[in-house]
Enzyme design. Structure first.
Site, PDB file in Angstrom:
ATOM      1  CB  CYS A  40     -31.172   6.963   8.484  1.00 27.75           C
ATOM      2  SG  CYS A  40     -29.526   8.100   7.760  1.00 27.75           S
ATOM      3  CG  HIS A  41     -28.139  12.317  11.677  1.00 27.34           C
ATOM      4  ND1 HIS A  41     -27.651  12.099  13.125  1.00 27.34           N
ATOM      5  CD2 HIS A  41     -28.580  13.516  11.417  1.00 27.34           C
ATOM      6  CE1 HIS A  41     -27.699  13.595  13.294  1.00 27.34           C
ATOM      7  NE2 HIS A  41     -28.239  14.250  12.494  1.00 27.34           N
ATOM      8  CB  THR A  42     -30.546  11.201   6.080  1.00 31.40           C
ATOM      9  OG1 THR A  42     -29.271  10.975   5.677  1.00 31.40           O
ATOM     10  CG2 THR A  42     -30.813  11.912   4.680  1.00 31.40           C
ATOM     11  CG  HIS A  62     -33.674   6.830   3.899  1.00 28.68           C
ATOM     12  ND1 HIS A  62     -33.727   7.609   5.045  1.00 28.68           N
ATOM     13  CD2 HIS A  62     -32.236   6.578   3.878  1.00 28.68           C
ATOM     14  CE1 HIS A  62     -32.944   7.896   5.647  1.00 28.68           C
ATOM     15  NE2 HIS A  62     -31.869   7.192   4.989  1.00 28.68           N
ATOM     16  CD  GLU A  63     -30.701   2.469   7.796  1.00 26.62           C
ATOM     17  OE1 GLU A  63     -29.779   3.007   7.674  1.00 26.62           O
ATOM     18  OE2 GLU A  63     -31.184   2.557   9.059  1.00 26.62           O
ATOM     19  CB  CYS A  92     -32.356   2.387 -14.935  1.00 26.51           C
ATOM     20  SG  CYS A  92     -31.115   3.279 -15.686  1.00 26.51           S
ATOM     21  CB  CYS A  95     -29.259   6.333 -17.150  1.00 26.92           C
ATOM     22  SG  CYS A  95     -28.358   6.128 -15.542  1.00 26.92           S
ATOM     23  CB  CYS A  98     -26.636   2.511 -15.066  1.00 29.42           C
ATOM     24  SG  CYS A  98     -27.939   2.773 -13.659  1.00 29.42           S
ATOM     25  CB  CYS A 106     -29.173   5.357 -11.427  1.00 23.41           C
ATOM     26  SG  CYS A 106     -30.625   4.825 -12.522  1.00 23.41           S
ATOM     27  NE  ARG A 110     -30.813  13.913 -11.473  1.00 22.44           N
ATOM     28  CZ  ARG A 110     -30.976  15.267 -11.275  1.00 22.44           C
ATOM     29  NH1 ARG A 110     -30.603  16.052 -10.273  1.00 22.44           N
ATOM     30  NH2 ARG A 110     -31.498  16.081 -12.386  1.00 22.44           N
ATOM     31  CB  CYS A 169     -29.583   3.967   4.507  1.00 28.01           C
ATOM     32  SG  CYS A 169     -28.456   5.541   4.472  1.00 28.01           S
ATOM     33  NE  ARG A 364     -29.410   3.587  10.907  1.00 31.34           N
ATOM     34  CZ  ARG A 364     -28.684   4.740  10.615  1.00 31.34           C
ATOM     35  NH1 ARG A 364     -28.033   5.318  11.776  1.00 31.34           N
ATOM     36  NH2 ARG A 364     -28.389   5.042   9.613  1.00 31.34           N
TER      37      ARG A 364
HETATM   38  N1  LIG Z   1     -23.743  10.164   1.797  1.00 31.07           N
HETATM   39  C1  LIG Z   1     -24.622   9.125   2.226  1.00 31.07           C
HETATM   40  O1  LIG Z   1     -25.258   8.418   1.223  1.00 31.07           O
HETATM   41  C2  LIG Z   1     -25.369   9.204   3.484  1.00 31.07           C
HETATM   42  C3  LIG Z   1     -26.332   8.188   3.911  1.00 31.07           C
HETATM   43  C4  LIG Z   1     -26.618   8.179   5.275  1.00 31.07           C
HETATM   44  C5  LIG Z   1     -26.399   9.045   6.127  1.00 31.07           C
HETATM   45  N2  LIG Z   1     -25.658  10.044   5.685  1.00 31.07           N
HETATM   46  C6  LIG Z   1     -25.264  11.248   6.556  1.00 31.07           C
HETATM   47  O2  LIG Z   1     -24.235  10.651   7.471  1.00 31.07           O
HETATM   48  C7  LIG Z   1     -24.232  11.474   8.645  1.00 31.07           C
HETATM   49  C8  LIG Z   1     -24.297  10.323  10.015  1.00 31.07           C
HETATM   50  O3  LIG Z   1     -25.412   9.660   9.915  1.00 31.07           O
HETATM   51  P1  LIG Z   1     -25.373   8.737  11.569  1.00 31.07           P
HETATM   52  O4  LIG Z   1     -27.182   8.147  11.192  1.00 31.07           O
HETATM   53  O5  LIG Z   1     -24.467   7.833  11.507  1.00 31.07           O
HETATM   54  O6  LIG Z   1     -25.639   9.953  12.352  1.00 31.07           O
HETATM   55  P2  LIG Z   1     -25.728   9.642  13.943  1.00 31.07           P
HETATM   56  O7  LIG Z   1     -26.096  11.073  14.654  1.00 31.07           O
HETATM   57  O8  LIG Z   1     -26.133   8.442  14.403  1.00 31.07           O
HETATM   58  O9  LIG Z   1     -24.178   9.801  14.438  1.00 31.07           O
HETATM   59  C9  LIG Z   1     -23.254  11.176  14.334  1.00 31.07           C
HETATM   60  C10 LIG Z   1     -22.208  11.086  15.443  1.00 31.07           C
HETATM   61  O10 LIG Z   1     -21.227  12.222  15.202  1.00 31.07           O
HETATM   62  C11 LIG Z   1     -20.993  12.702  16.584  1.00 31.07           C
HETATM   63  N3  LIG Z   1     -20.662  13.979  16.334  1.00 31.07           N
HETATM   64  C12 LIG Z   1     -21.277  15.051  16.343  1.00 31.07           C
HETATM   65  N4  LIG Z   1     -20.828  16.179  16.505  1.00 31.07           N
HETATM   66  C13 LIG Z   1     -19.219  15.921  16.326  1.00 31.07           C
HETATM   67  C14 LIG Z   1     -18.123  16.495  16.379  1.00 31.07           C
HETATM   68  N5  LIG Z   1     -18.145  17.876  16.015  1.00 31.07           N
HETATM   69  N6  LIG Z   1     -17.052  15.899  16.543  1.00 31.07           N
HETATM   70  C15 LIG Z   1     -17.033  14.712  16.470  1.00 31.07           C
HETATM   71  N7  LIG Z   1     -18.105  13.687  16.664  1.00 31.07           N
HETATM   72  C16 LIG Z   1     -19.419  14.625  16.297  1.00 31.07           C
HETATM   73  C17 LIG Z   1     -22.168  12.332  17.475  1.00 31.07           C
HETATM   74  O11 LIG Z   1     -21.755  12.262  18.608  1.00 31.07           O
HETATM   75  C18 LIG Z   1     -22.739  10.909  16.753  1.00 31.07           C
HETATM   76  O12 LIG Z   1     -22.181   9.799  17.548  1.00 31.07           O
HETATM   77  C19 LIG Z   1     -25.416  12.345   8.612  1.00 31.07           C
HETATM   78  O13 LIG Z   1     -25.075  13.762   8.334  1.00 31.07           O
HETATM   79  C20 LIG Z   1     -26.409  11.877   7.775  1.00 31.07           C
HETATM   80  O14 LIG Z   1     -27.201  12.539   7.219  1.00 31.07           O
HETATM   81  C21 LIG Z   1     -25.031  10.231   4.269  1.00 31.07           C
HETATM   82 ZN   LIG Z   2     -29.696   7.193   5.546  1.00 25.42          ZN
HETATM   83 ZN   LIG Z   3     -29.400   4.178 -14.365  1.00 29.11          ZN
END
Ligand SMILES: NC(=O)c1ccc[n+]([C@@H]2O[C@H](COP(=O)([O-])OP(=O)(O)OC[C@H]3O[C@@H](n4cnc5c(N)ncnc54)[C@H](O)[C@@H]3O)[C@@H](O)[C@H]2O)c1
Ligand SMILES: [Zn+2]
Ligand SMILES: [Zn+2]
Length: 371
Positions: A40-42, A62-63, A92, A95, A98, A106, A110, A169, A364
């Site tokens: 994942c991007h994270t 994490h995925e 859990c 908490c 939850c 949760c 954490r 994820c 992915r």
């Molecule tokens: N909140 C959550 O629970 C959670 C969970 C998973 C991932 N995330 C976050 O979500 C985001 C996306 O993750 P992903 O795996 O899909 O990433 P990814 O890199 O696969 O996709 C990002 C997309 O954004 C595009 N992009 C970049 N800059 C841009 C702009 N200025 N304008 C338009 N498009 C643009 C890229 O071309 C790409 O297609 C990341 O920041 C990740 O950390 C958050």
């Molecule tokens: Zn993720």
């Molecule tokens: Zn909990």
């Protein structure tokens, strides 16, 4: 025991494939053999060194999806042989969070999860005698990992781990953001900024909710084909316009969209997403993770005139309660996972998965531990 793992020894360096030591699960913990994990991007964000909470050396990932091998003392909800998805958002059931009925956040594990250790404050991973940090309570880049019992969703053993790992994820986050956070209704208009795994899952969720127009926005036009297959109706490359993208979307719609989703992690785009929301009721959901120290801004008038700014983690989904049903939905074809998997590779090639992500060539990449 020994386990093959991709270890991030230092920020901004390729992962190293080594054999690490994994200690047995302690009370309330579970040893899991990971079958598949997405990247994942994270993971890339933490590896880059820009994550303020990033710790090194660490086992990222994490995925994942896997099988329970061994349980620690007092563990009752899973047993060896069960198929599971590790959860970075534990559940859990007890908490304050939850039981609130208002959130999936949760707090059971954490504090220690954020410090890269198990609930007793120590790590189960080491390399040459030196401890390695856990990551997001999951560390799926190790073939064998130790996870808290409250951080495991038990799923249908007939499901395909190469696909359902993505429910750990990306896909759950996107679909959940639509149904739980935004609560998109039939006919609503939706704008999705960023068409990676998260944004495409938002589009899939929006189609499930029978949304009307679905705007797909990305600076990489190669992403539009899959967005279209998932149900997007309008495609916008911000590079094709002189005007700010929020203005373009408002002109295309009259008053803006009912819901917008930021799936990139760019604070400028977060602003654009908020400002293209419909006057009076439009809402914008932040999913992307922004860099350390960055802040969002807009004129307060944007909120005074009825727009709402929200955020979501893991799509508001309660993992142990809801993820098993999402796995069933995937098996019944109600959630499509296969199109997300653009690449598969053995653990040894995991750095290629990061390269493909940075080059914008993958949605992915899914790692397999056993051929
Ligand atoms: N909140 C959550 O629970 C959670 C969970 C998973 C991932 N995330 C976050 O979500 C985001 C996306 O993750 P992903 O795996 O899909 O990433 P990814 O890199 O696969 O996709 C990002 C997309 O954004 C595009 N992009 C970049 N800059 C841009 C702009 N200025 N304008 C338009 N498009 C643009 C890229 O071309 C790409 O297609 C990341 O920041 C990740 O950390 C958050
Ligand atoms: Zn993720
Ligand atoms: Zn909990």
């Amino acid at each position: 025991m020994k386990s093959r793992a991709a270890v991030a020894f230092k920020p901004n360096q390729p992962l190293e494939i080594v054999e690490i030591d994994v200690a047995p699960p302690q009370a309330g913990e579970v040893l899991v053999k990971i079958l598949n994990t997405g990247v994942c991007h994270t993971d890339a964000f933490t590896l880059s060194g820009n994550d303020p909470e990033g710790l090194f050396p660490v086992v990222l990932g994490h995925e994942g999806a896997g099988i329970v091998m061994e349980v620690g003392e007092g563990v009752t909800s899973v047993k060896p042989g069960d198929h599971v998805i590790p959860l970075y958002t534990a559940e859990c059931g007890k908490c304050e969070f939850c039981t609130s009925g208002k959130t999936n956040l949760c707090i059971a594990v954490r504090a220690t999860q954020g410090k890269g250790v198990m609930p007793d404050g120590t790590s189960r991973f080491s390399y040459k005698g030196q401890p390695l940090y856990h990551y997001m309570g999951c560390s799926t880049f190790s073939e064998y990992t130790v996870v808290a019992e409250v951080s495991l969703a038990k799923i249908n053993p007939q499901s395909n781990p190469e696909h359902v790992c993505l429910l750990g994820c990306g896909v759950t986050t996107g679909i959940g953001a639509v149904h739980n956070t935004a609560k998109v209704q039939e006919g609503d208009s939706v704008a999705v900024f960023g068409l990676g795994g998260i944004g495409l899952a938002v589009i899939q969720g929006a189609r499930q909710a029978k949304a009307g127009r679905i705007f797909a926005i990305d600076t990489n036009p190669d992403k539009f084909e899959l967005a279209k297959a998932f149900g997007a109706t309008d495609f916008i490359n911000p590079k094709d316009y002189e005007a700010p993208i929020q203005q373009v979307i408002i002109e295309m719609t009259g008053w803006g969209v009912d819901h917008s989703f930021e799936c990139i992690g760019n604070v400028e785009v977060m602003r654009a997403a908020l400002e293209c929301a419909h006057r009076g009721w439009g809402q914008s959901v932040i999913i992307g993770v922004a860099g350390a120290g960055q802040e969002i801004s807009t004129r307060p008038f944007q909120l005074v005139t009825g727009r709402t700014w929200k955020g979501t983690a893991f799509g508001g989904v309660k993992g142990r309660t809801q993820l098993p049903g999402m796995v069933e939905d995937a098996m019944a074809g109600k959630i499509e996972l296969a199109p997300f998997v653009t690449h598969t590779m053995p653990l040894e090639d995991i750095n290629t998965a990061f390269d493909l992500m940075h080059e914008g060539k993958s949605i992915r990449s899914v790692i397999h531990y056993t051929p």
